[in-house]
Design a protein around this motif. Sequence first.
Motif, PDB file in Angstrom:
ATOM      1  N   HIS A   1     -98.728 -43.687  63.454  1.00 51.36           N
ATOM      2  CA  HIS A   1     -97.195 -43.671  62.760  1.00 51.36           C
ATOM      3  C   HIS A   1     -96.891 -44.175  62.168  1.00 51.36           C
ATOM      4  N   VAL A   2     -97.201 -45.040  61.004  1.00 53.82           N
ATOM      5  CA  VAL A   2     -96.765 -45.890  60.318  1.00 53.82           C
ATOM      6  C   VAL A   2     -97.037 -44.978  58.788  1.00 53.82           C
ATOM      7  N   ILE A   3     -96.470 -44.780  58.362  1.00 51.94           N
ATOM      8  CA  ILE A   3     -96.846 -44.034  56.879  1.00 51.94           C
ATOM      9  C   ILE A   3     -96.693 -45.433  55.730  1.00 51.94           C
ATOM     10  N   ALA A   4     -97.423 -45.032  55.046  1.00 49.65           N
ATOM     11  CA  ALA A   4     -98.080 -45.990  53.563  1.00 49.65           C
ATOM     12  C   ALA A   4     -97.189 -45.280  52.855  1.00 49.65           C
ATOM     13  N   LEU A   5     -98.165 -44.031  52.927  1.00 53.99           N
ATOM     14  CA  LEU A   5     -97.859 -43.171  51.154  1.00 53.99           C
ATOM     15  C   LEU A   5     -96.977 -41.307  51.830  1.00 53.99           C
ATOM     16  N   SER A   6     -96.235 -41.382  50.789  1.00 54.28           N
ATOM     17  CA  SER A   6     -95.501 -40.269  50.529  1.00 54.28           C
ATOM     18  C   SER A   6     -95.404 -39.753  49.668  1.00 54.28           C
ATOM     19  N   GLY A   7     -96.170 -38.162  49.387  1.00 56.17           N
ATOM     20  CA  GLY A   7     -95.406 -37.161  48.420  1.00 56.17           C
ATOM     21  C   GLY A   7     -95.937 -38.511  46.858  1.00 56.17           C
ATOM     22  N   ILE A   8     -96.864 -39.014  46.919  1.00 55.07           N
ATOM     23  CA  ILE A   8     -97.364 -39.351  45.778  1.00 55.07           C
ATOM     24  C   ILE A   8     -97.291 -38.384  44.640  1.00 55.07           C
ATOM     25  N   ASN A   9     -97.095 -38.234  43.086  1.00 55.75           N
ATOM     26  CA  ASN A   9     -97.605 -37.751  42.193  1.00 55.75           C
ATOM     27  C   ASN A   9     -97.798 -38.516  40.822  1.00 55.75           C
ATOM     28  N   LEU A  10     -99.179 -38.346  40.405  1.00 52.20           N
ATOM     29  CA  LEU A  10     -99.496 -39.721  39.764  1.00 52.20           C
ATOM     30  C   LEU A  10    -100.573 -38.717  38.676  1.00 52.20           C
ATOM     31  N   SER A  11    -101.063 -39.229  37.151  1.00 47.76           N
ATOM     32  CA  SER A  11    -101.564 -38.646  36.700  1.00 47.76           C
ATOM     33  C   SER A  11    -102.419 -40.427  35.590  1.00 47.76           C
ATOM     34  N   ILE A  12    -103.760 -40.382  35.977  1.00 51.29           N
ATOM     35  CA  ILE A  12    -104.458 -41.882  35.535  1.00 51.29           C
ATOM     36  C   ILE A  12    -104.699 -41.323  34.161  1.00 51.29           C
ATOM     37  N   GLN A  13    -104.639 -41.732  32.422  1.00 51.50           N
ATOM     38  CA  GLN A  13    -105.151 -41.164  31.292  1.00 51.50           C
ATOM     39  C   GLN A  13    -106.816 -42.596  31.442  1.00 51.50           C
ATOM     40  N   GLN A  14    -107.882 -41.716  30.521  1.00 50.32           N
ATOM     41  CA  GLN A  14    -108.875 -42.087  30.371  1.00 50.32           C
ATOM     42  C   GLN A  14    -108.629 -42.819  29.152  1.00 50.32           C
TER      43      GLN A  14
END
Length: 286
Positions: A17-30
């Motif tokens: 139950h170790v939270i590493a990532l939470s609720g990430i929204n991200l866009s990577i542009q070409q």
Amino acid sequence: MNTILSVQQLGYTFPGHVIALSGINLSIQQGRCLALLGPNGSGKSTFLQHLNGSLQPNQGSVFLEQEAVSYSRQGLNRLRSKVGLVLQDADDQLFAASVFEDISFGPLNQGLAADAARQRVEQAMQAMGLVGLENRPPHMLSGGQKKRVAIAGALAMAPEVLLLDEPTAGLDHEGIAQLIAILHSLMQQGITIVFSTHDVDLACRLADDIALFAAGRVIGFGERSQILLDREMLLAAKLSPSLLLQMVALAQDKGLLAADATMPRTDHDIMALFSHQQPTACQTAG
């Protein structure tokens, strides 16, 4: 600009139950370079491993060119043919008896004919400055050479996106300068680069965009000047302001640089600040 990779509400929890990532929204542009900037333990490496399918999220989704990634064999093959990952420790990726064999593994595993694979390997070795080391055992290389072989192995698979986990870790000053020059060259060829780092100056030198990580979340995202000039946001991520930014501020205070000038990216740009020469538009682009 086209979005080549994106994540929506991405979350990942390690066993226990170790939270590493939470609720990430991200866009990577070409065609752009994105720095995942944050202190150790902030989730950067875990996030990178989601972008090429090495990890599957507990929550949310990863998208390649607007299509949700499938974790079937076919789906992962498609993802990894476009997205290459280079780990922080090159020794974790190098296993063959020679440099040439190591770099050949990916293209041959993709099913390329021997001649086509050889051409890919030769191009990758040329790009990474490895010509002449073809027959050298990887374990006999320097740290910087090993790093370049690992990157060449990813490049030989002709990815559209190159992921680099702490690319300058373990390198000396000369090795870092060589790697930065190589990555600038790859960016000019249109390869999208995403790299993780806790080095604010490295992010300033390489990145077009910056995602600021803290405790498994992205607390800031934008063009490098927007993020790196936000002292409060950097402090919230337990990072110190860039030395380059401090030099820019000093140059502005002394009237050597216009208040609205673009932040320097290269050593040439930095030297120009203190020689009363303005960097050209080409040198400061990005």
